[in-house]
Design an enzyme around this catalytic site. Structure first.
Site, PDB file in Angstrom:
ATOM      1  N   ALA A  51       0.772  -1.196   0.036  1.00  0.00           N
ATOM      2  CA  ALA A  51       0.051   0.062  -0.046  1.00  0.00           C
ATOM      3  C   ALA A  51       0.765   1.390  -0.062  1.00  0.00           C
ATOM      4  O   ALA A  51       0.490   2.374   0.574  1.00  0.00           O
ATOM      5  CB  ALA A  51      -0.996   0.022   1.206  1.00  0.00           C
ATOM      6  N   ARG A  96      -2.708   7.360 -11.026  1.00  0.00           N
ATOM      7  CA  ARG A  96      -3.859   7.446 -11.990  1.00  0.00           C
ATOM      8  C   ARG A  96      -5.115   7.980 -11.182  1.00  0.00           C
ATOM      9  O   ARG A  96      -6.259   8.188 -11.668  1.00  0.00           O
ATOM     10  CB  ARG A  96      -3.970   5.918 -12.503  1.00  0.00           C
ATOM     11  CG  ARG A  96      -3.166   5.816 -13.417  1.00  0.00           C
ATOM     12  CD  ARG A  96      -3.004   4.555 -13.711  1.00  0.00           C
ATOM     13  NE  ARG A  96      -2.140   3.477 -12.901  1.00  0.00           N
ATOM     14  CZ  ARG A  96      -1.942   2.154 -12.884  1.00  0.00           C
ATOM     15  NH1 ARG A  96      -2.622   1.263 -13.773  1.00  0.00           N
ATOM     16  NH2 ARG A  96      -1.385   1.519 -11.823  1.00  0.00           N
ATOM     17  N   GLY A 100       8.517   0.409  -6.804  1.00  0.00           N
ATOM     18  CA  GLY A 100       7.692  -0.602  -7.382  1.00  0.00           C
ATOM     19  C   GLY A 100       7.522  -1.758  -6.324  1.00  0.00           C
ATOM     20  O   GLY A 100       7.421  -1.600  -5.096  1.00  0.00           O
ATOM     21  N   THR A 101       6.497  -2.605  -6.778  1.00  0.00           N
ATOM     22  CA  THR A 101       5.930  -3.479  -5.893  1.00  0.00           C
ATOM     23  C   THR A 101       6.797  -4.574  -5.482  1.00  0.00           C
ATOM     24  O   THR A 101       6.825  -5.009  -4.177  1.00  0.00           O
ATOM     25  CB  THR A 101       4.831  -4.424  -6.436  1.00  0.00           C
ATOM     26  OG1 THR A 101       5.420  -4.847  -7.764  1.00  0.00           O
ATOM     27  CG2 THR A 101       3.738  -3.698  -6.688  1.00  0.00           C
ATOM     28  N   ASP A 150      -4.832  -2.310  -3.613  1.00  0.00           N
ATOM     29  CA  ASP A 150      -5.992  -1.479  -4.253  1.00  0.00           C
ATOM     30  C   ASP A 150      -6.967  -2.574  -4.839  1.00  0.00           C
ATOM     31  O   ASP A 150      -7.460  -2.365  -5.718  1.00  0.00           O
ATOM     32  CB  ASP A 150      -5.314  -0.708  -5.337  1.00  0.00           C
ATOM     33  CG  ASP A 150      -4.599  -1.517  -6.382  1.00  0.00           C
ATOM     34  OD1 ASP A 150      -4.583  -2.740  -6.251  1.00  0.00           O
ATOM     35  OD2 ASP A 150      -4.089  -1.148  -7.300  1.00  0.00           O
ATOM     36  N   GLU A 162       4.307  -6.388 -17.625  1.00  0.00           N
ATOM     37  CA  GLU A 162       3.685  -5.229 -17.352  1.00  0.00           C
ATOM     38  C   GLU A 162       3.022  -4.722 -18.680  1.00  0.00           C
ATOM     39  O   GLU A 162       3.748  -4.611 -19.689  1.00  0.00           O
ATOM     40  CB  GLU A 162       4.291  -4.266 -16.487  1.00  0.00           C
ATOM     41  CG  GLU A 162       4.587  -4.934 -15.032  1.00  0.00           C
ATOM     42  CD  GLU A 162       3.325  -5.313 -14.376  1.00  0.00           C
ATOM     43  OE1 GLU A 162       2.411  -4.487 -14.194  1.00  0.00           O
ATOM     44  OE2 GLU A 162       3.230  -6.298 -13.914  1.00  0.00           O
ATOM     45  N   ASN A 196      -2.563 -10.692 -14.843  1.00  0.00           N
ATOM     46  CA  ASN A 196      -2.117 -10.968 -13.220  1.00  0.00           C
ATOM     47  C   ASN A 196      -3.073 -10.195 -12.127  1.00  0.00           C
ATOM     48  O   ASN A 196      -3.325  -9.002 -12.432  1.00  0.00           O
ATOM     49  CB  ASN A 196      -0.836 -10.520 -13.119  1.00  0.00           C
ATOM     50  CG  ASN A 196      -0.187 -10.356 -11.678  1.00  0.00           C
ATOM     51  OD1 ASN A 196      -0.856 -11.019 -10.803  1.00  0.00           O
ATOM     52  ND2 ASN A 196       0.734  -9.615 -11.305  1.00  0.00           N
ATOM     53  N   ASN A 229     -45.495  16.664  19.974  1.00  0.00           N
ATOM     54  CA  ASN A 229     -45.885  16.951  18.405  1.00  0.00           C
ATOM     55  C   ASN A 229     -45.045  18.220  18.250  1.00  0.00           C
ATOM     56  O   ASN A 229     -45.308  19.445  18.644  1.00  0.00           O
ATOM     57  CB  ASN A 229     -47.447  17.331  18.102  1.00  0.00           C
ATOM     58  CG  ASN A 229     -47.497  17.379  16.609  1.00  0.00           C
ATOM     59  OD1 ASN A 229     -47.694  16.204  16.184  1.00  0.00           O
ATOM     60  ND2 ASN A 229     -47.754  18.394  16.115  1.00  0.00           N
ATOM     61  N   ASN A 261     -30.119  26.495  17.095  1.00  0.00           N
ATOM     62  CA  ASN A 261     -29.236  25.821  18.373  1.00  0.00           C
ATOM     63  C   ASN A 261     -27.991  26.862  18.114  1.00  0.00           C
ATOM     64  O   ASN A 261     -26.867  26.403  18.719  1.00  0.00           O
ATOM     65  CB  ASN A 261     -29.067  24.468  17.606  1.00  0.00           C
ATOM     66  CG  ASN A 261     -28.604  24.109  16.377  1.00  0.00           C
ATOM     67  OD1 ASN A 261     -28.884  25.140  15.442  1.00  0.00           O
ATOM     68  ND2 ASN A 261     -27.681  23.089  16.104  1.00  0.00           N
TER      69      ASN A 261
HETATM   70  C1  UD1 Z   1       0.126  -4.460 -10.463  1.00  0.00           C
HETATM   71  C2  UD1 Z   1       0.866  -5.553 -11.016  1.00  0.00           C
HETATM   72  C3  UD1 Z   1       0.388  -6.111 -12.176  1.00  0.00           C
HETATM   73  C4  UD1 Z   1      -1.094  -6.575 -11.856  1.00  0.00           C
HETATM   74  C5  UD1 Z   1      -1.895  -5.516 -11.072  1.00  0.00           C
HETATM   75  C6  UD1 Z   1      -3.130  -6.145 -10.636  1.00  0.00           C
HETATM   76  C7  UD1 Z   1       3.450  -5.140 -10.476  1.00  0.00           C
HETATM   77  C8  UD1 Z   1       4.664  -4.830 -11.021  1.00  0.00           C
HETATM   78  N1  UD1 Z   1       2.271  -5.184 -11.546  1.00  0.00           N
HETATM   79  O1  UD1 Z   1       0.149  -3.504 -11.393  1.00  0.00           O
HETATM   80  O2  UD1 Z   1       0.907  -7.205 -12.795  1.00  0.00           O
HETATM   81  O3  UD1 Z   1      -1.745  -6.852 -13.145  1.00  0.00           O
HETATM   82  O4  UD1 Z   1      -1.183  -4.955 -10.021  1.00  0.00           O
HETATM   83  O5  UD1 Z   1      -4.035  -5.271  -9.978  1.00  0.00           O
HETATM   84  O6  UD1 Z   1       3.345  -5.784  -9.473  1.00  0.00           O
HETATM   85  N2  UD1 Z   1       2.865  -0.345  -4.399  1.00  0.00           N
HETATM   86  C9  UD1 Z   1       3.821  -0.413  -3.246  1.00  0.00           C
HETATM   87  N3  UD1 Z   1       5.059   0.286  -3.570  1.00  0.00           N
HETATM   88  C10 UD1 Z   1       5.366   0.656  -4.806  1.00  0.00           C
HETATM   89  C11 UD1 Z   1       4.294   0.751  -6.061  1.00  0.00           C
HETATM   90  C12 UD1 Z   1       3.110   0.237  -5.676  1.00  0.00           C
HETATM   91  O7  UD1 Z   1       3.411  -0.738  -2.389  1.00  0.00           O
HETATM   92  O8  UD1 Z   1       6.370   1.070  -4.916  1.00  0.00           O
HETATM   93  C13 UD1 Z   1       1.548  -0.886  -4.156  1.00  0.00           C
HETATM   94  C14 UD1 Z   1       0.544   0.064  -4.260  1.00  0.00           C
HETATM   95  O9  UD1 Z   1       0.252   0.721  -3.273  1.00  0.00           O
HETATM   96  C15 UD1 Z   1      -0.830  -0.986  -4.621  1.00  0.00           C
HETATM   97  C16 UD1 Z   1      -0.021  -1.986  -5.306  1.00  0.00           C
HETATM   98  O10 UD1 Z   1       1.258  -2.030  -4.873  1.00  0.00           O
HETATM   99  O11 UD1 Z   1      -1.642  -1.120  -3.914  1.00  0.00           O
HETATM  100  C17 UD1 Z   1      -0.079  -2.229  -6.687  1.00  0.00           C
HETATM  101  O12 UD1 Z   1       0.607  -1.146  -7.388  1.00  0.00           O
HETATM  102  P1  UD1 Z   1       0.115  -0.409  -8.555  1.00  0.00           P
HETATM  103  O13 UD1 Z   1       0.736   0.687  -8.965  1.00  0.00           O
HETATM  104  O14 UD1 Z   1      -1.656  -0.315  -8.590  1.00  0.00           O
HETATM  105  O15 UD1 Z   1       0.143  -1.755  -9.711  1.00  0.00           O
HETATM  106  P2  UD1 Z   1      -0.585  -1.889 -10.989  1.00  0.00           P
HETATM  107  O16 UD1 Z   1      -0.019  -1.084 -12.089  1.00  0.00           O
HETATM  108  O17 UD1 Z   1      -1.858  -2.084 -10.889  1.00  0.00           O
HETATM  109 MG    MG Z   2      -3.130  -1.615  -9.368  1.00  0.00          MG
END
Ligand code: UD1
Ligand code: MG
Length: 434
Positions: free
Chosen positions: A12, A18, A84-85, A105, A152, A167, A353, A362
């Site tokens: 998160a 976006r 990134g994730t 999300d 991606e 995914n 009433n 108030n």
């Molecule tokens: C991600 C996946 C994608 C998948 C999609 C599903 C990756 C690289 N891509 O893309 O393959 O189809 O979700 O919904 O994982 N987040 C962090 N730190 C960061 C970036 C993001 O914690 O640096 C968190 C965000 O807060 C979010 C989640 O990871 O809750 C996903 O990030 P988001 O940017 O929405 O990834 P998508 O582009 O949707």
């Molecule tokens: Mg997402």
């Protein structure tokens, strides 16, 4: 389900650009509660070790989640050096051998929908679904029935963009897999981010198995934009209303009714079309008529509306609230307010009433004051009660009275309207008609 078997990490930390909002993405609300709240709530049903990874607006997110949950861990991502994730999973420590990773999300996820990830012993399980419009999602490259990698959207070739198997953003990994591959992730991609999804191709290249788990969009939809948010809300609304109807609540034109997560119905209730019921409202054996709004209030053995507005902290019991009546932070028990009133910071007791157009004044521009109205009081139409004021039991207030003094005692009539005069032929003289 054994809660002691699996750790959950919820990602998160992202900006959620976006969403085009100053607010962190995971704090956007679906049916009255933050997206992250819904995910944590589902997670707590299957795990006793939940870690939420934060970076962007970390304090605000932590504060709002602490208001609901005291037993979750927070980890802070180094999002400058490791965005990134995949970056989010760096240095995360978990208690159990199996780790479920969820994107923050996906507010529609439920514990039942996650059960498939708990049943398999595979070292890597990833969620996939097929979408008509896969825009924005990572595409899953499958060859001869085998998952090869995730590409991606921003890195996909034109041919890969045609792939509709995507995914869903939930994975179950063994702790060993995460410990081995997260440090090896690289950011050589279009977004210069560390993608968690690259673990799939890395593990496959070393001959490890990846088990795909087919999931449905209704539970795993990712929310990336305000349009996604509205779509998710509609799905959750339908779920909430379906559950209430199944438990015996009557709803007329349910598609026009909005009920937030947190609302409770008890006994036999009817909700007519166009109503909005929010917060922790409790509706007990009551009839809510068309186009009424009820916020964080209790309504028991009463009827409300049509077109009434109960603002937070109202408690309505054995009472009739009619059209165009607004009530705020007031308790009415055994009373009637049938038409066009404002009742704020007041208590109104049994048998009383409130006539049409009565207003409790108030607020003096600086402070708010209380109005206390006793039993069997008759407040005539178009009266104003300038608070602070106490109207004891068995009092009459004449129509059109401005009640200013502190207490009207039992048995009294308060009347402030000017004595009526009748001027003969005034109308004809004024319009020169005679
Ligand atoms: C991600 C996946 C994608 C998948 C999609 C599903 C990756 C690289 N891509 O893309 O393959 O189809 O979700 O919904 O994982 N987040 C962090 N730190 C960061 C970036 C993001 O914690 O640096 C968190 C965000 O807060 C979010 C989640 O990871 O809750 C996903 O990030 P988001 O940017 O929405 O990834 P998508 O582009 O949707
Ligand atoms: Mg997402």
């Amino acid at each position: 389900m054994n809660k002691n078997k699996i750790s959950i990490v919820i990602l998160a930390a992202g900006k959620g650009s976006r969403m085009k909002s100053a607010k962190a993405k995971v704090l956007h609300k679906v049916c009255g509660k933050e997206m992250l709240y819904h995910i944590i709530k589902a997670s707590r049903k299957i795990s006793d070790d939940i870690t939420v990874v934060l970076a962007h607006q970390k304090e605000a997110v932590m504060e709002s989640m602490r208001a609901y949950f005291s037993d979750i861990n927070f980890a802070i991502q180094d999002d400058v050096n490791f965005p990134g994730t995949g970056g989010a999973m760096k240095n995360i420590s978990v208690r159990h051998e199996k780790v479920l990773v969820l994107n923050g999300d996906m507010p529609l996820v439920t514990s039942e929908a996650l059960s498939g990830f708990l049943e398999s012993d595979s070292e890597i399980i990833m969620s996939i679904f097929k979408l008509q419009n896969p825009n924005g999602y990572g595409r899953v490259i499958i060859k001869n029935g085998d998952v090869k990698k995730i590409v991606e959207h921003k890195d996909a070739s034109i041919a890969e963009l045609e792939i509709t198997t995507v995914n869903a953003g939930v994975y179950a990994f063994s702790k060993d897999i995460l410990e081995k591959y997260v440090p090896q992730l690289k950011n050589d991609n279009a977004q210069k981010e560390y993608y968690l999804t690259d673990i799939i191709s890395m593990a496959r290249a070393e001959g490890l198995n990846v088990s795909p788990l087919l999931v449905d969009e209704e539970h795993f939809k990712g929310v990336n934009s305000k349009k996604d948010l509205a779509d998710a809300e509609e799905i959750m609304q339908n779920r909430i209303k379906r559950a209430f109807m199944e438990s015996g609540v009557s709803m007329q034109l349910p598609s026009t009714i909005y009920i937030e997560e947190g609302v409770v119905f008890e006994g036999e209730c009817i909700v007519e079309n166009g109503c909005r019921i929010t917060g922790n409202s409790r509706i007990i054996n009551s009839h809510i008529k068309a186009h009424s709004v009820i916020e964080d209030s209790i309504v028991k053995n009463s009827d409300v509306g049509p077109l009434a507005h109960l603002r937070p902290a109202s408690h309505i019991e054995d009472t009739h609230i009619g059209n165009f009546v607004e009530v705020k932070k007031s308790t009415l028990k055994g009373a009637k307010a049938g038409h066009l009133s404002y009742i704020g910071d007041a208590t109104v007791d049994k048998g009383t009433n409130i006539g049409a157009g009565v207003i409790t004044c108030n607020y003096d521009g600086i402070n708010k004051y209380k109005t206390t109205i006793g039993k069997n009081v008759f407040i005539g139409s178009d009266s104003q009660l300038i608070a602070p004021i106490t109207v004891q039991d068995n009092v009459m207030v004449a129509a059109g009275t401005t009640v200013r003094s502190g207490t009207i005692n039992s048995g009294e009539l308060a009347v402030s309207s000017a004595k009526q005069r009748v001027i003969k032929d005034f109308y004809y003289k004024f319009f020169s008609k005679k």
